[in-house]
Write an enzyme that holds these catalytic residues in place. Sequence first.
Site, PDB file in Angstrom:
ATOM      1  N   ARG A  41       0.813  -1.157   0.097  1.00 20.85           N
ATOM      2  CA  ARG A  41      -0.086  -0.020   0.164  1.00 20.85           C
ATOM      3  C   ARG A  41       0.873   1.347  -0.106  1.00 20.85           C
ATOM      4  NH1 ARG A  41      -0.818  -2.043   5.255  1.00 20.85           N
ATOM      5  NH2 ARG A  41      -0.118  -0.733   7.012  1.00 20.85           N
ATOM      6  N   ARG A 101      13.286 -11.174  20.169  1.00 20.12           N
ATOM      7  CA  ARG A 101      13.782 -10.589  21.155  1.00 20.12           C
ATOM      8  C   ARG A 101      14.234 -11.511  22.292  1.00 20.12           C
ATOM      9  NH1 ARG A 101       9.572  -5.636  21.883  1.00 20.12           N
ATOM     10  NH2 ARG A 101      10.270  -4.290  20.415  1.00 20.12           N
ATOM     11  N   CYS A 130      10.531  -0.060  23.231  1.00 18.73           N
ATOM     12  CA  CYS A 130      10.990   1.276  23.532  1.00 18.73           C
ATOM     13  C   CYS A 130      10.905   1.653  25.094  1.00 18.73           C
ATOM     14  CB  CYS A 130      10.141   2.115  22.801  1.00 18.73           C
ATOM     15  SG  CYS A 130       8.465   1.631  22.689  1.00 18.73           S
ATOM     16  N   GLY A 161       4.224   5.359  20.332  1.00 20.21           N
ATOM     17  CA  GLY A 161       4.611   4.225  20.678  1.00 20.21           C
ATOM     18  C   GLY A 161       3.805   3.077  20.063  1.00 20.21           C
ATOM     19  N   ARG A 235      -1.131   3.856  28.784  1.00 22.41           N
ATOM     20  CA  ARG A 235      -1.062   4.813  27.560  1.00 22.41           C
ATOM     21  C   ARG A 235      -1.515   6.211  27.821  1.00 22.41           C
ATOM     22  NH1 ARG A 235       2.080   3.567  23.321  1.00 22.41           N
ATOM     23  NH2 ARG A 235       1.278   1.689  23.272  1.00 22.41           N
ATOM     24  N   HIS A 242       8.526   8.492  26.259  1.00 21.50           N
ATOM     25  CA  HIS A 242       7.736   7.824  27.159  1.00 21.50           C
ATOM     26  C   HIS A 242       8.685   8.097  28.375  1.00 21.50           C
ATOM     27  CE1 HIS A 242       5.786   5.308  24.435  1.00 21.50           C
ATOM     28  NE2 HIS A 242       6.412   4.030  24.532  1.00 21.50           N
TER      29      HIS A 242
END
Length: 335
Positions: A41, A101, A130, A161, A235, A242
């Site tokens: 896209r 990770r 993050c 984030g 959030r 952050h």
Amino acid sequence: MANGQRIAVAGATGAVGQTTLKILEQRKFPVRELRALASARSAGKTVTFAGESIKVEVLDANSFKGIDIALFSAGSDQSREFAPIAVKAGAVVIDKSSAFRMDPEVPLVVPEINGAAARNHKGIVACPNCTTIVTVMPLKPLHDLGRLRRVVATSFQAVSGAGVNGIAELREQTMAWSKGEAIKSKFFAHQIAFNLIPAGKFVEGGYTDEEIKLVNEIRKILDQPELLISPTTVRVPVFTTHSISVNAETETKIAEADAREAFAHFPGLRLLDDPAQNRYPMPILVEGQDDCFVGRVREDLSRPNALNFWVVGDQLRKGAALNGVQIAELLISSH
């Protein structure tokens, strides 16, 4: 540059991909060729790098021929599919998703903390989440001073984030509120403008996946598999950066002054701690900065060997794009 690196950026049109391009340019990374990759896209769009307009190509199995380093910020599904293809084509992958990770074969790297681990890669190096990066930066100097025993971390996470959709939703809801229009939530489960959402994707035990990532990743980065960590992630209606409130308990007592000095001298950290002058880290001060800022350092009133502090980091930069570019710099410097 004739002697530079041939770089691919997968997810080049996203928030982290765009920031990666800026940081490669700002840090004068030796780029010989840049390939901007994204989903179908985004094909035909252009991105800007070093004053040039570069056409975005579709990320596919043929994207990595001749590439030296591939910086991935295209999401975990794309990383799982295309990172092995990139490695097979001869590239080293630096992946910013959660795909690899916790793979014991893949180093999870914050260069200031465990940069040497990047050199032991088998084709893929992972960047932490993050929130993990911003949280672990000040934990490392404390661990070196007094050996960490327990960490309580409560994060206040900016909408960026969650990607470009999170940014758009906060902007649209704020505009709607200012005009007296109905506020609609399409991306987040609840209204994010003027609100806090202490939730995410819930997993076993009532924790969110972000909270479990924080625990597992900090343990892996510090090589402390038994470290006690109690996480909460929230959030918040902030566009970028952050913030994390941390309580860190150590085996050996660390004086407040010694903690401040350790923070001030640790690479990638900056101490901003003068409450009398209303000077402490805040998102609007830290946005766009490469360092994580630490302040509000004080002894815990309830535990003799614990400290409270507040750390703020731009999660698009140190929390994602910058960390990836720093890993790339480490890799080329080791040749």
